[in-house]
Design an enzyme around this catalytic site. Structure first.
Site, short mmCIF file in Angstrom:
data_model
loop_
_atom_site.label_atom_id
_atom_site.label_comp_id
_atom_site.label_asym_id
_atom_site.label_seq_id
_atom_site.Cartn_x
_atom_site.Cartn_y
_atom_site.Cartn_z
N LYS A 13 1.17 -1.27 0.08
CA LYS A 13 -0.14 -0.12 0.03
C LYS A 13 0.91 1.32 0.03
O LYS A 13 1.99 1.20 0.42
CB LYS A 13 -0.92 -0.07 1.21
N TYR A 53 -12.51 -2.34 -3.36
CA TYR A 53 -12.88 -2.49 -1.93
C TYR A 53 -14.49 -2.51 -1.99
O TYR A 53 -14.94 -1.87 -0.92
CB TYR A 53 -12.34 -1.33 -1.12
N PHE A 61 -15.13 3.53 7.67
CA PHE A 61 -14.01 3.80 7.25
C PHE A 61 -13.59 3.87 5.94
O PHE A 61 -12.60 4.21 5.21
CB PHE A 61 -13.07 2.84 7.86
N ARG A 89 -1.88 -14.31 3.90
CA ARG A 89 -2.46 -13.72 4.89
C ARG A 89 -1.66 -13.79 6.59
O ARG A 89 -1.54 -13.00 7.17
CB ARG A 89 -3.97 -14.08 4.96
N THR A 95 -5.30 -7.71 10.55
CA THR A 95 -5.51 -6.34 9.90
C THR A 95 -5.21 -5.13 10.75
O THR A 95 -4.73 -3.98 10.25
CB THR A 95 -7.18 -6.35 9.80
N ARG A 106 2.55 -6.84 9.27
CA ARG A 106 1.81 -5.77 9.92
C ARG A 106 2.39 -5.62 11.19
O ARG A 106 2.35 -4.34 11.60
CB ARG A 106 0.53 -6.07 9.55
N ASN A 116 -1.86 -0.10 7.23
CA ASN A 116 -1.30 -1.31 7.41
C ASN A 116 -0.45 -2.16 6.37
O ASN A 116 -0.07 -3.29 6.43
CB ASN A 116 -2.45 -2.32 8.16
N HIS A 119 -1.66 -5.45 1.55
CA HIS A 119 -2.93 -6.08 1.29
C HIS A 119 -2.71 -7.46 0.81
O HIS A 119 -1.93 -7.56 -0.15
CB HIS A 119 -3.65 -5.27 0.11
N GLU A 130 -9.43 -9.72 -7.65
CA GLU A 130 -8.58 -8.62 -7.62
C GLU A 130 -7.46 -8.66 -8.55
O GLU A 130 -7.05 -7.68 -9.08
CB GLU A 130 -8.23 -8.87 -6.17
P1 IDP Z 1 -7.78 -7.08 5.39
O1 IDP Z 1 -6.80 -5.96 4.59
O2 IDP Z 1 -6.74 -7.53 6.57
O3 IDP Z 1 -8.39 -8.20 4.68
P2 IDP Z 1 -10.58 -5.76 5.62
O4 IDP Z 1 -11.28 -6.02 6.61
O5 IDP Z 1 -10.69 -6.34 4.17
O6 IDP Z 1 -8.85 -6.24 6.21
O7 IDP Z 1 -10.16 -4.19 5.46
C1 IDP Z 1 -9.49 -3.58 4.17
C2 IDP Z 1 -8.81 -2.52 4.89
O8 IDP Z 1 -9.59 -1.44 5.07
C3 IDP Z 1 -7.68 -2.76 5.80
O9 IDP Z 1 -6.61 -3.28 5.37
C4 IDP Z 1 -7.29 -1.58 6.56
O10 IDP Z 1 -6.48 -0.74 5.77
C5 IDP Z 1 -8.97 -0.90 6.32
N1 IDP Z 1 -9.70 -0.97 7.38
C6 IDP Z 1 -10.35 -2.29 8.02
N2 IDP Z 1 -10.87 -1.80 8.85
C7 IDP Z 1 -10.70 -0.71 9.39
C8 IDP Z 1 -11.18 0.05 10.38
O11 IDP Z 1 -12.09 -0.32 11.28
N3 IDP Z 1 -10.84 1.49 10.35
C9 IDP Z 1 -10.20 1.98 9.44
N4 IDP Z 1 -9.44 1.45 8.36
C10 IDP Z 1 -10.03 -0.10 8.23
MG MG Z 2 -9.73 -7.87 3.12
#
Ligand code: IDP
Ligand code: MG
Length: 157
Positions: A13, A53, A61, A89, A95, A106, A116, A119, A130
């Site tokens: 990212k 997304y 968010f 993963r 996350t 992470r 973080n 992805h 994707e």
């Molecule tokens: P992942 O990247 O671990 O699959 P997802 O739940 O798919 O997590 O969320 C996608 C991205 O959205 C996360 O990597 C993070 O950058 C952002 N994100 C997820 N949850 C939150 C939140 O509660 N606050 C702010 N950003 C979030």
């Molecule tokens: Mg995800």
């Protein structure tokens, strides 16, 4: 691609790229033995970000997430290997970096879930979807062997 092998979509990212972590993050996946079959740097457009997304549309968010992923270049990758979707993963960690296991990308390189650094697709269906957002089929280089394939080559896999 041998049976049991999968492909997944990985992106470093914008925070990861801007902080100079590109090579470090790529190395984590290479060291595991995964085969990089697609790699490029690009700016994600708003349209691509919305596709990527779409599952998060409407969440609190969401707008911030779109702003984040379009805020600078990403390094997009397709990697291949046994159980690579789950394995990647695992290397990335949870996350929220605060919940991620030490030793994961992470946990080691990020502090907030908002930034973080990496992805990775969460299932086979997401991976396929994707990959298609970021790569044309002809951009993937599949016809070569890396060391991991050479060292795991055996008859009855
Ligand atoms: P992942 O990247 O671990 O699959 P997802 O739940 O798919 O997590 O969320 C996608 C991205 O959205 C996360 O990597 C993070 O950058 C952002 N994100 C997820 N949850 C939150 C939140 O509660 N606050 C702010 N950003 C979030
Ligand atoms: Mg995800």
């Amino acid at each position: 691609m041998m049976h049991n092998e999968e492909r997944t979509f990985i992106a470093i990212k914008p925070d990861g790229v801007i902080r100079g972590l590109t090579s470090t993050i790529i190395k984590r996946f290479e060291d595991k033995g995964y085969k990089i079959i697609g790699l490029k740097m690009l700016m994600v457009t708003n349209e691509m970000a919305a596709k990527h997304y779409e599952e998060h549309y409407g969440k609190p968010f969401y707008n911030r997430l779109i702003k984040y992923i379009t805020s600078g270049p990403i390094v997009a990758m397709v990697i291949q290997g046994y159980n690579v979707i789950k394995g990647a993963r695992q290397l990335m960690g949870a996350t929220d970096p605060a919940d991620a296991q030490v030793g994961t990308i992470r946990a080691d390189f990020a502090q907030l879930k908002e930034y973080n650094v990496v992805h990775g697709s969460d299932c086979a269906e997401s991976a396929e979807r994707e990959i298609a957002i970021y790569f044309k089929p002809e951009e993937l280089c599949t016809e070569w062997k890396n060391m991991a394939e050479i060292v795991t080559e055996k008859e009855d896999l």
